[in-house]
Design an enzyme around this catalytic site. Structure first.
Site, PDB file in Angstrom:
ATOM      1  N   ALA A   1     -12.300  10.470  14.562  1.00  0.00           N
ATOM      2  CA  ALA A   1     -10.848  10.485  14.399  1.00  0.00           C
ATOM      3  C   ALA A   1     -10.217  11.635  15.168  1.00  0.00           C
ATOM      4  O   ALA A   1      -9.102  11.499  15.701  1.00  0.00           O
ATOM      5  CB  ALA A   1     -10.492  10.573  12.917  1.00  0.00           C
TER       6      ALA A   1
ATOM      7  N   TYR B   1      -4.741  -1.120   8.527  1.00  0.00           N
ATOM      8  CA  TYR B   1      -5.043  -1.693   9.825  1.00  0.00           C
ATOM      9  C   TYR B   1      -6.543  -1.901   9.907  1.00  0.00           C
ATOM     10  O   TYR B   1      -7.316  -0.972   9.674  1.00  0.00           O
ATOM     11  CB  TYR B   1      -4.591  -0.706  10.891  1.00  0.00           C
ATOM     12  CG  TYR B   1      -4.743  -1.119  12.333  1.00  0.00           C
ATOM     13  CD1 TYR B   1      -3.791  -1.933  12.937  1.00  0.00           C
ATOM     14  CD2 TYR B   1      -5.799  -0.644  13.106  1.00  0.00           C
ATOM     15  CE1 TYR B   1      -3.884  -2.264  14.280  1.00  0.00           C
ATOM     16  CE2 TYR B   1      -5.902  -0.970  14.452  1.00  0.00           C
ATOM     17  CZ  TYR B   1      -4.951  -1.777  15.035  1.00  0.00           C
ATOM     18  OH  TYR B   1      -5.045  -2.107  16.368  1.00  0.00           O
TER      19      TYR B   1
ATOM     20  N   TYR C   1     -11.504  13.594   2.556  1.00  0.00           N
ATOM     21  CA  TYR C   1     -12.413  12.984   1.590  1.00  0.00           C
ATOM     22  C   TYR C   1     -12.813  13.990   0.514  1.00  0.00           C
ATOM     23  O   TYR C   1     -13.660  14.865   0.762  1.00  0.00           O
ATOM     24  CB  TYR C   1     -13.652  12.451   2.329  1.00  0.00           C
ATOM     25  CG  TYR C   1     -13.271  11.486   3.434  1.00  0.00           C
ATOM     26  CD1 TYR C   1     -13.107  10.139   3.163  1.00  0.00           C
ATOM     27  CD2 TYR C   1     -13.019  11.946   4.727  1.00  0.00           C
ATOM     28  CE1 TYR C   1     -12.721   9.247   4.172  1.00  0.00           C
ATOM     29  CE2 TYR C   1     -12.631  11.071   5.735  1.00  0.00           C
ATOM     30  CZ  TYR C   1     -12.485   9.723   5.445  1.00  0.00           C
ATOM     31  OH  TYR C   1     -12.086   8.856   6.436  1.00  0.00           O
TER      32      TYR C   1
ATOM     33  N   GLU D   1       0.596   2.880  -0.389  1.00  0.00           N
ATOM     34  CA  GLU D   1      -0.134   2.182   0.662  1.00  0.00           C
ATOM     35  C   GLU D   1      -0.106   0.687   0.408  1.00  0.00           C
ATOM     36  O   GLU D   1      -0.378   0.229  -0.696  1.00  0.00           O
ATOM     37  CB  GLU D   1      -1.585   2.664   0.732  1.00  0.00           C
ATOM     38  CG  GLU D   1      -2.356   2.013   1.878  1.00  0.00           C
ATOM     39  CD  GLU D   1      -3.586   2.786   2.249  1.00  0.00           C
ATOM     40  OE1 GLU D   1      -3.441   3.982   2.622  1.00  0.00           O
ATOM     41  OE2 GLU D   1      -4.706   2.232   2.161  1.00  0.00           O
TER      42      GLU D   1
ATOM     43  N   ASP E   1     -14.017   1.446  10.807  1.00  0.00           N
ATOM     44  CA  ASP E   1     -15.347   0.846  10.691  1.00  0.00           C
ATOM     45  C   ASP E   1     -15.556  -0.154  11.813  1.00  0.00           C
ATOM     46  O   ASP E   1     -14.619  -0.821  12.257  1.00  0.00           O
ATOM     47  CB  ASP E   1     -15.504   0.133   9.338  1.00  0.00           C
ATOM     48  CG  ASP E   1     -15.307   1.084   8.173  1.00  0.00           C
ATOM     49  OD1 ASP E   1     -15.841   2.209   8.234  1.00  0.00           O
ATOM     50  OD2 ASP E   1     -14.620   0.699   7.213  1.00  0.00           O
TER      51      ASP E   1
ATOM     52  N   ALA F   1     -10.404  -2.943  11.519  1.00  0.00           N
ATOM     53  CA  ALA F   1     -11.161  -2.566  12.718  1.00  0.00           C
ATOM     54  C   ALA F   1     -10.858  -3.547  13.838  1.00  0.00           C
ATOM     55  O   ALA F   1     -10.659  -4.734  13.618  1.00  0.00           O
ATOM     56  CB  ALA F   1     -12.658  -2.567  12.402  1.00  0.00           C
TER      57      ALA F   1
END
Length: 286
Positions: free
Chosen positions: A125, A49, A145, A17, A110, A51
């Site tokens: 999502a 990316y 998560y 990432e 967020d 918010a």
């Protein structure tokens, strides 16, 4: 190539990432890192990316397109939805497609710091995933998560949300970072019991500073095993020693994950070539 196809052909799938440089910095600053990755060829690179991302200043797309066109590595474009209307999302998806990118990581995201309300079109999502699948042919990834989302308390609710994302069309999952592999193995066990069948990549982030750890605990609710706490305490006054010990700890995590036959390993490389190179040497058996 669609990232979902990698999970059918390769095990483990190896990914990193990265994030676009800050607005005041030129995107060329990341070239060195990508140049050093050319020879080790991860399966894909995800690009973060923020918010309320905008079409006018989408450095995520600029970087993702460059990764594919200049370096021949498949990009995964992050896309958050909480502050966007459906019309805005569809236009962003059209831009992403036009940029030669075929893969999206669908996130709630967020709220921007200056807002306390979300758009009326997307609340979760799963809503974004369903919209993408209904209107495009993107390969869609989603987050999971191991210790539950920061806004969730119940473990069973965590798996229910995971299943809802898969039912909406998620092709694969990438986990939030964790420092105790047992929490990931429990997630995998619970997910399979909950009839989640999509591949799940394990997210690993090397510790580079005490401040980084404190931020992650606050933002993500990630717990620290005693071994890592002792490492941070021992080396907190030596940045280089802490970075070395933190990287070694994450490499031990990766080795154990490989021994357990995980679907994939996703390394939060933080734009640092040394992190990517060391991890890739282990992942590719070099």
């Amino acid at each position: 190539m669609k990232i979902k196809d990698y999970y059918q052909q390769t095990k483990p799938v190896v990914s990193f990432e990265f994030f676009p440089p800050k607005k005041e910095a030129a995107i060329e600053t990341i070239y060195q890192t990508l140049e050093e990755l050319k020879g080790i060829k991860p399966d894909f690179i995800s690009v973060t990316y923020g918010a309320a991302g905008s079409r006018a200043d989408n450095k995520t797309l600029e970087l993702a397109s460059m990764i594919k066109k200049e370096y021949g590595i498949e990009p995964l474009h992050h896309l958050s939805c909480i502050a966007n209307t459906n019309e805005e999302i569809q236009q962003l998806l059209a831009d992403i497609k036009a940029g030669g990118v075929e893969n999206v990581l669908a996130l709630r995201g967020d709220l921007p710091a200056d807002s306390d309300t979300c758009s009326s079109d997307f609340h979760y999502a799963k809503d974004l995933i369903a919209s993408i699948k209904e209107n495009t042919d993107f390969s869609v990834g989603a987050a999971c998560y191991p210790e539950g989302h920061i806004d969730q308390l119940a473990g069973v609710e965590n798996i229910e949300h995971l299943k809802a994302k898969e039912d909406a069309g998620a092709d694969f999952f990438i986990s939030q970072l964790f420092f105790d592999n047992d929490v990931f193995y429990r997630l995998m066990e619970d997910a399979r019991k909950g009839k989640v069948t999509a591949p799940i990549s394990a997210g690993v982030m090397p510790i580079l500073s005490r401040g980084q750890v404190e931020k992650m605990i606050f933002m993500c609710g990630t717990s620290l095993p005693s071994e890592l706490i002792k490492i941070i305490h021992k080396y907190e006054h030596s940045i280089e020693d802490l970075r070395k010990a933190g990287l070694e700890y994450s490499l031990k995590q990766i080795e154990d994950l490989l021994d357990h036959g995980v679907d994939g390993v996703h390394v939060y490389a933080m734009n640092r070539p040394i992190v990517a190179k060391e991890a890739m040497a282990l992942l590719r058996g070099q």
